[in-house]
Write a protein that holds these residues in place. Sequence first.
Motif, PDB file in Angstrom:
ATOM      1  N   ALA A  59      52.300  55.948 -39.199  1.00 39.95           N
ATOM      2  CA  ALA A  59      51.953  55.381 -40.504  1.00 39.95           C
ATOM      3  C   ALA A  59      53.020  55.745 -41.536  1.00 39.95           C
ATOM      4  N   SER A  60      53.212  54.843 -42.488  1.00 44.18           N
ATOM      5  CA  SER A  60      54.130  55.108 -43.594  1.00 44.18           C
ATOM      6  C   SER A  60      53.343  55.551 -44.823  1.00 44.18           C
ATOM      7  N   THR A  61      53.990  56.287 -45.701  1.00 47.32           N
ATOM      8  CA  THR A  61      53.350  56.789 -46.913  1.00 47.32           C
ATOM      9  C   THR A  61      53.535  55.796 -48.047  1.00 47.32           C
ATOM     10  N   LEU A  62      52.416  55.413 -48.669  1.00 49.66           N
ATOM     11  CA  LEU A  62      52.486  54.506 -49.824  1.00 49.66           C
ATOM     12  C   LEU A  62      52.475  55.303 -51.124  1.00 49.66           C
ATOM     13  N   ILE A  63      51.473  56.150 -51.327  1.00 54.51           N
ATOM     14  CA  ILE A  63      51.476  57.090 -52.447  1.00 54.51           C
ATOM     15  C   ILE A  63      50.988  58.442 -51.937  1.00 54.51           C
ATOM     16  N   GLN A  64      51.428  59.513 -52.577  1.00 58.24           N
ATOM     17  CA  GLN A  64      51.025  60.850 -52.129  1.00 58.24           C
ATOM     18  C   GLN A  64      50.816  61.764 -53.325  1.00 58.24           C
ATOM     19  N   ASP A  65      49.689  62.488 -53.315  1.00 57.83           N
ATOM     20  CA  ASP A  65      49.349  63.484 -54.334  1.00 57.83           C
ATOM     21  C   ASP A  65      49.421  62.909 -55.747  1.00 57.83           C
ATOM     22  N   LYS A  66      48.692  61.813 -55.972  1.00 55.08           N
ATOM     23  CA  LYS A  66      48.671  61.155 -57.280  1.00 55.08           C
ATOM     24  C   LYS A  66      47.345  61.429 -57.996  1.00 55.08           C
ATOM     25  N   GLU A  67      47.447  61.694 -59.301  1.00 55.87           N
ATOM     26  CA  GLU A  67      46.258  61.935 -60.115  1.00 55.87           C
ATOM     27  C   GLU A  67      45.561  60.614 -60.447  1.00 55.87           C
ATOM     28  N   LEU A  68      44.216  60.666 -60.475  1.00 55.69           N
ATOM     29  CA  LEU A  68      43.418  59.531 -60.925  1.00 55.69           C
ATOM     30  C   LEU A  68      42.833  59.864 -62.296  1.00 55.69           C
ATOM     31  N   HIS A  69      42.060  58.940 -62.859  1.00 52.47           N
ATOM     32  CA  HIS A  69      41.579  59.145 -64.224  1.00 52.47           C
ATOM     33  C   HIS A  69      40.638  60.343 -64.305  1.00 52.47           C
ATOM     34  N   ASN A  70      39.832  60.550 -63.291  1.00 50.70           N
ATOM     35  CA  ASN A  70      39.005  61.758 -63.189  1.00 50.70           C
ATOM     36  C   ASN A  70      39.571  62.641 -62.085  1.00 50.70           C
ATOM     37  N   GLY A  71      39.149  63.912 -62.070  1.00 50.29           N
ATOM     38  CA  GLY A  71      39.689  64.844 -61.092  1.00 50.29           C
ATOM     39  C   GLY A  71      38.869  64.944 -59.825  1.00 50.29           C
ATOM     40  N   THR A  72      37.944  64.010 -59.619  1.00 51.87           N
ATOM     41  CA  THR A  72      37.074  64.050 -58.442  1.00 51.87           C
ATOM     42  C   THR A  72      37.749  63.396 -57.232  1.00 51.87           C
ATOM     43  N   VAL A  73      37.059  63.475 -56.091  1.00 47.05           N
ATOM     44  CA  VAL A  73      37.599  62.964 -54.828  1.00 47.05           C
ATOM     45  C   VAL A  73      37.684  61.433 -54.852  1.00 47.05           C
ATOM     46  N   LEU A  74      38.793  60.891 -54.396  1.00 48.25           N
ATOM     47  CA  LEU A  74      38.923  59.446 -54.159  1.00 48.25           C
ATOM     48  C   LEU A  74      37.824  58.990 -53.207  1.00 48.25           C
ATOM     49  N   GLN A  75      37.134  57.885 -53.546  1.00 53.30           N
ATOM     50  CA  GLN A  75      36.127  57.324 -52.662  1.00 53.30           C
ATOM     51  C   GLN A  75      36.656  56.127 -51.873  1.00 53.30           C
ATOM     52  N   SER A  76      37.311  55.197 -52.553  1.00 51.65           N
ATOM     53  CA  SER A  76      37.874  54.029 -51.866  1.00 51.65           C
ATOM     54  C   SER A  76      38.867  53.341 -52.786  1.00 51.65           C
ATOM     55  N   LYS A 326      52.310  39.176 -42.809  1.00 53.62           N
ATOM     56  CA  LYS A 326      52.981  40.474 -42.825  1.00 53.62           C
ATOM     57  C   LYS A 326      52.093  41.467 -43.575  1.00 53.62           C
ATOM     58  N   ALA A 327      50.993  41.796 -42.950  1.00 51.27           N
ATOM     59  CA  ALA A 327      49.987  42.627 -43.602  1.00 51.27           C
ATOM     60  C   ALA A 327      50.092  44.079 -43.165  1.00 51.27           C
ATOM     61  N   GLU A 328      49.495  44.952 -43.951  1.00 50.71           N
ATOM     62  CA  GLU A 328      49.416  46.368 -43.626  1.00 50.71           C
ATOM     63  C   GLU A 328      47.961  46.819 -43.715  1.00 50.71           C
ATOM     64  N   LEU A 329      47.561  47.664 -42.780  1.00 51.89           N
ATOM     65  CA  LEU A 329      46.241  48.278 -42.808  1.00 51.89           C
ATOM     66  C   LEU A 329      46.395  49.645 -43.467  1.00 51.89           C
ATOM     67  N   SER A 330      45.808  49.793 -44.655  1.00 51.93           N
ATOM     68  CA  SER A 330      45.982  51.027 -45.418  1.00 51.93           C
ATOM     69  C   SER A 330      44.710  51.868 -45.401  1.00 51.93           C
ATOM     70  N   PHE A 331      44.885  53.167 -45.453  1.00 49.73           N
ATOM     71  CA  PHE A 331      43.758  54.093 -45.466  1.00 49.73           C
ATOM     72  C   PHE A 331      44.119  55.269 -46.361  1.00 49.73           C
ATOM     73  N   GLY A 332      43.096  55.891 -46.962  1.00 50.44           N
ATOM     74  CA  GLY A 332      43.350  56.922 -47.955  1.00 50.44           C
ATOM     75  C   GLY A 332      42.868  58.290 -47.551  1.00 50.44           C
ATOM     76  N   PHE A 333      43.395  59.294 -48.241  1.00 52.60           N
ATOM     77  CA  PHE A 333      42.937  60.675 -48.121  1.00 52.60           C
ATOM     78  C   PHE A 333      42.844  61.272 -49.524  1.00 52.60           C
ATOM     79  N   ALA A 334      41.803  62.061 -49.742  1.00 52.66           N
ATOM     80  CA  ALA A 334      41.763  62.924 -50.915  1.00 52.66           C
ATOM     81  C   ALA A 334      42.405  64.251 -50.529  1.00 52.66           C
ATOM     82  N   SER A 335      43.148  64.830 -51.460  1.00 51.81           N
ATOM     83  CA  SER A 335      43.812  66.103 -51.182  1.00 51.81           C
ATOM     84  C   SER A 335      43.642  67.053 -52.361  1.00 51.81           C
ATOM     85  N   SER A 336      44.129  68.277 -52.189  1.00 53.90           N
ATOM     86  CA  SER A 336      44.095  69.328 -53.188  1.00 53.90           C
ATOM     87  C   SER A 336      42.647  69.779 -53.456  1.00 53.90           C
TER      88      SER A 336
END
Length: 363
Positions: A59-76, A326-336
């Motif tokens: 898999a290739s990395t699209l974004i890594q260790d990015k802050e969201l508007h709240n500090g809670t876990v990414l859901q989707s 030319k599609a990509e199947l993307s999946f996420g992880f919450a970190s930190s």
Amino acid sequence: MNFARQEHNQAIQKPASKRRLLKVAALTAALGLLLSAAPGVQAAHSPLHSKMFDLSAPASTLIQDKELHNGTVLQSFAFDNVNQHIYLVQLMAGGQQLPGETAPVSGAARDLNGDLALTKLDMSGNELGYMFLKGFGHGVQIGVETVGDTAYLWTETDSVPGSDNHGWGTQLARFAFEDGKVLTPSSPELEKFSPVEGADRTTVNIDPANGLLTMRYRIDNAFRYGVYELAKVKQHVYEPIADVPQPSVGTFQGFASYGGYLYLLEGTSYGSSGSTAPVGNTYITAVNLGTGAVADKQLISAGNSLTFREPEGMAIHLPNAKHPQKAELSFGFASSFTPLRLANIYSLNRLLPEQAIKHCEND
């Protein structure tokens, strides 16, 4: 006398000619039906026909260790593939007080009520805007439909509290992104949809390459996936072109569909449910939407250097919306760690040849 006879003959011939034309039209239509049903005759392209993503590819990395508007876990998350933006949802953080609220609300109360934070990012992971969605659900999966410059979010809504102290949606909603807006299930900006009456735990994903909407729902205490043509759903016409049960999976964390295959994400963070670093227990399962059979299941090693590393959400990314094949199947992880969880997205872009798919399905 001769002129009168000629006019009489013409009067007889006119209805006879009309009858012949009708007969020819009927025969032509019947022939068309026979041809469409005959083996080997080229039929219209089915939206459920596609190759399957190679789940064993790196898999290739699209974004890594990015802050969201709240500090809670990414859901989707989901992509605006036209304007190249990412929309991500998470449970609202505790301690916030929104307009109309008399005091700050705890995180547990937000969770029970189904209150979500929605963040808009550019493709580098920089925040471009946010919304708050009160009473929508748990945010297990969302979709994006792009119309011109406008991104319409598809989410669950009309949340009800569960015995597990989480709020869960019971309908689907469609609304335009509007920076800083706070929505509730009664907001006039929402359009609601109920493809399966009596269902709950409703979550949604959009297949932008094939114009399909996939809904995960629970009915009779079992989870299923219904696939619909997006254009028809928007007209409140609910005619599933596929409906399959969820196969046995671990801790469910998200889904996406692309053509004829459904992809399911499962797993837990390091240190819980037997997940240990660096291998973890994140799997992606591919399901044939035509048969409901599991086509493949692979352990996912992407992001194994992340701390915490909880799998969260899936989506189809089109790097170029003009070339949906030319599609990509993307999946996420919450970190930190709390109080600032971070978002990460990885992608698979290799599609298997047809014969390899058949081999996987026969194993």
